[in-house]
Design an enzyme around this catalytic site. Structure first.
Site, short mmCIF file in Angstrom:
data_model
loop_
_atom_site.label_atom_id
_atom_site.label_comp_id
_atom_site.label_asym_id
_atom_site.label_seq_id
_atom_site.Cartn_x
_atom_site.Cartn_y
_atom_site.Cartn_z
N GLY A 96 -12.83 -2.69 4.77
CA GLY A 96 -13.14 -1.56 5.73
C GLY A 96 -12.85 -2.36 7.54
N GLU A 105 -13.73 7.39 17.19
CA GLU A 105 -14.04 6.23 16.02
C GLU A 105 -14.32 4.94 16.61
OE1 GLU A 105 -11.04 4.58 12.56
OE2 GLU A 105 -10.18 5.49 14.56
N ASP A 145 -10.06 -3.51 8.52
CA ASP A 145 -8.43 -3.64 8.39
C ASP A 145 -7.72 -3.15 9.95
OD1 ASP A 145 -9.53 -0.89 7.59
OD2 ASP A 145 -7.68 -0.43 6.81
N GLU A 150 0.12 4.09 1.03
CA GLU A 150 -0.10 4.86 2.44
C GLU A 150 0.59 4.22 3.52
OE1 GLU A 150 -3.94 2.19 2.33
OE2 GLU A 150 -2.54 3.23 0.87
N ARG A 154 0.68 -1.14 -0.28
CA ARG A 154 -0.19 0.01 0.05
C ARG A 154 0.85 0.97 0.12
NH1 ARG A 154 -2.81 -0.75 5.59
NH2 ARG A 154 -0.83 -1.62 5.85
N GLU A 159 -3.08 0.27 13.31
CA GLU A 159 -1.80 0.92 12.89
C GLU A 159 -1.95 2.66 13.17
OE1 GLU A 159 -0.64 -1.54 8.59
OE2 GLU A 159 -2.48 -0.23 8.46
#
Length: 331
Positions: free
Chosen positions: A107, A293, A109, A76, A74, A308
C-alpha cells in the site's frame, strides 16, 4: 486490517447476541489469511531463510515481509516499469519487478522505506525489508485469533496463537526497536541491519499496545518533534519525489497515531494531531469542495504530489478518519 474489522463488528454488534455462528465464519476466514502470510514457514532452514512472505531470523524466530510470486512488470504500469528497468542489467530485472510489486502489496507505493537510495526508485528493495507495521498487524491477527478461538471453546488453538503473538512481540522488540533512534523501524534481513528511515508506521506499535511505557514515551516525543506538522503527521521524515514520503500525510496514519497515543495517555498530543488535520481539511475543502486522498501536511496551502498519478478526490479513508476526529474532539 480484516482482524480489526471483525473485532469492531463483534464488539459493537454480534457479541450482544452471542452470535458464535458468525464469529466461527470470521475465524475460518482469519485463519486462512494467516495461513497465506505464513505459507512456506515450515520449509525454512538455516540455509533457506526466506520463502514468499516469511523470513527466518538468526535467532530462529519468524517475521514477515511483502512479496509477489511474479517477477514481471505490473500490467497497470507496464510503461513505467519497463522504463525504470532499462538501466538495469538483465539478471537484475526480475528482482526489480518483484520489489515493485511487493511495494504495491504494502500500500506504500512508493516510499523511501523500500529504497536503498531515497532519490532512486530503481534502487527498490522491498522484499529485503521486514516492515514494522505489517508485523504489528500480524501480531494483532495472532492475538485476535487467540481471543476468538477461546470464545469458541477452541482452547488448543487459542493457546497456539497466544504463543505466536508473544513470540512475534519479542522479535519485533529485538529486531525493530532502535535504541539509537528511540523508535520502531523496519529491518533489512538481507543486510541484517535496521533501516535509517523513520516513518509514521511506527505508530502501529502504540495502536496495538505492543510498546512498553518507556518506548511509548520516546515515540510520542519523536512524533511531536519530527512528525507533527501544520496539517498533521507526515508519512516519513524523508523528503522525496515519492508519494508516501514527506511532505505528504495520509488519513490512516493519522488514525494509527491518534489511537496509539491515546492508548498510552498522550491525549494532548493526539488532540494536536486531530486539530491540525481538521483545520487543514476544512481549509482545503473551502477551496476544492471535496476531500482528497492525501494532503501536503507540511505546507497545507500546497497540493500534495509525488508518485505515479494525480491526487484522487473522494476519499474513503479521509472521510472516515475526519469524521471520527470530529467525534473524538467533541468528546
Amino acid at each position: 486490517i480484516l482482524a480489526l474489522m471483525v473485532e469492531l463488528l463483534w464488539q459493537h454488534e454480534h457479541s450482544k447476541t452471542n452470535n458464535v455462528a458468525w464469529l466461527e465464519k470470521c475465524v475460518n476466514a482469519l485463519e486462512k489469511e494467516y495461513a497465506f502470510w505464513m505459507q512456506g514457514s515450515e520449509e525454512l532452514t538455516n540455509e533457506k531463510t526466506a520463502l514468499r512472505r516469511v523470513v527466518k531470523m538468526p535467532c530462529g524466530g519468524k517475521l514477515n515481509r511483502y512479496w509477489d510470486d511474479e517477477a514481471a512488470p505490473r500490467a497497470e504500469s507496464l510503461r513505467e516499469d519497463l522504463a525504470l528497468a532499462e538501466g538495469l542489467a538483465e539478471h537484475k530485472k526480475p528482482d526489480f519487478y518483484r520489489h515493485i510489486r511487493a511495494a504495491c502489496e504494502s500500500g506504500w507505493d512508493f516510499s523511501s522505506r523500500w529504497l536503498a537510495e531515497p532519490s532512486s526508485l530503481s534502487s527498490i528493495q522491498t522484499t529485503d525489508i521486514l516492515p514494522i507495521d505489517l508485523n504489528c498487524l500480524l501480531y494483532n491477527l495472532e492475538k485476535q485469533l487467540s481471543k476468538f478461538n477461546k470464545l469458541l471453546g477452541n482452547s488448543q488453538q487459542a493457546d497456539l496463537f497466544s504463543d505466536y503473538a508473544a513470540a512475534r512481540r519479542t522479535l519485533i522488540n529485538k529486531y525493530m526497536w532502535s535504541e539509537q533512534q528511540h523508535f520502531f523501524v523496519d529491518y533489512n534481513h538481507h543486510k541484517a541491519s535496521q533501516s535509517k528511515v523513520l516513518s509514521a508506521a511506527a505508530s502501529t506499535a502504540l495502536f496495538f499496545n505492543l510498546a512498553s511505557e518507556q518506548q511509548a514515551q520516546h515515540i510520542a516525543e519523536r512524533l511531536s518533534r519530527d512528525f507533527l506538522k501544520a496539517g498533521g503527521i507526515v508519512t516519513t521524515v524523508t523528503s522525496t519525489s515519492q508519494q508516501w514520503d514527506s511532505p505528504n500525510g495520509w488519513a490512516p496514519l493519522q488514525w494509527f497515531a491518534v489511537k496509539g497515543l491515546n492508548n498510552y495517555g498522550f491525549s494532548d498530543l493526539s488532540k494536536r494531531i486531530m486539530q491540525n488535520w481538521l483545520t487543514m481539511v476544512e481549509n482545503d475543502f473551502s477551496v476544492n469542495q471535496c476531500l482528497l486522498e492525501k494532503y501536503n501536511v507540511c505546507v497545507p496551502q500546497l497540493k500534495a504530489g509525488g508518485g505515479e498519478y494525480v491526487v484522487q478526490q473522494g476519499f474513503g479513508w479521509t472521510n472516515g478518519v475526519t469524521s471520527r476526529f470530529y467525534t473524538l474532539c467533541e468528546d
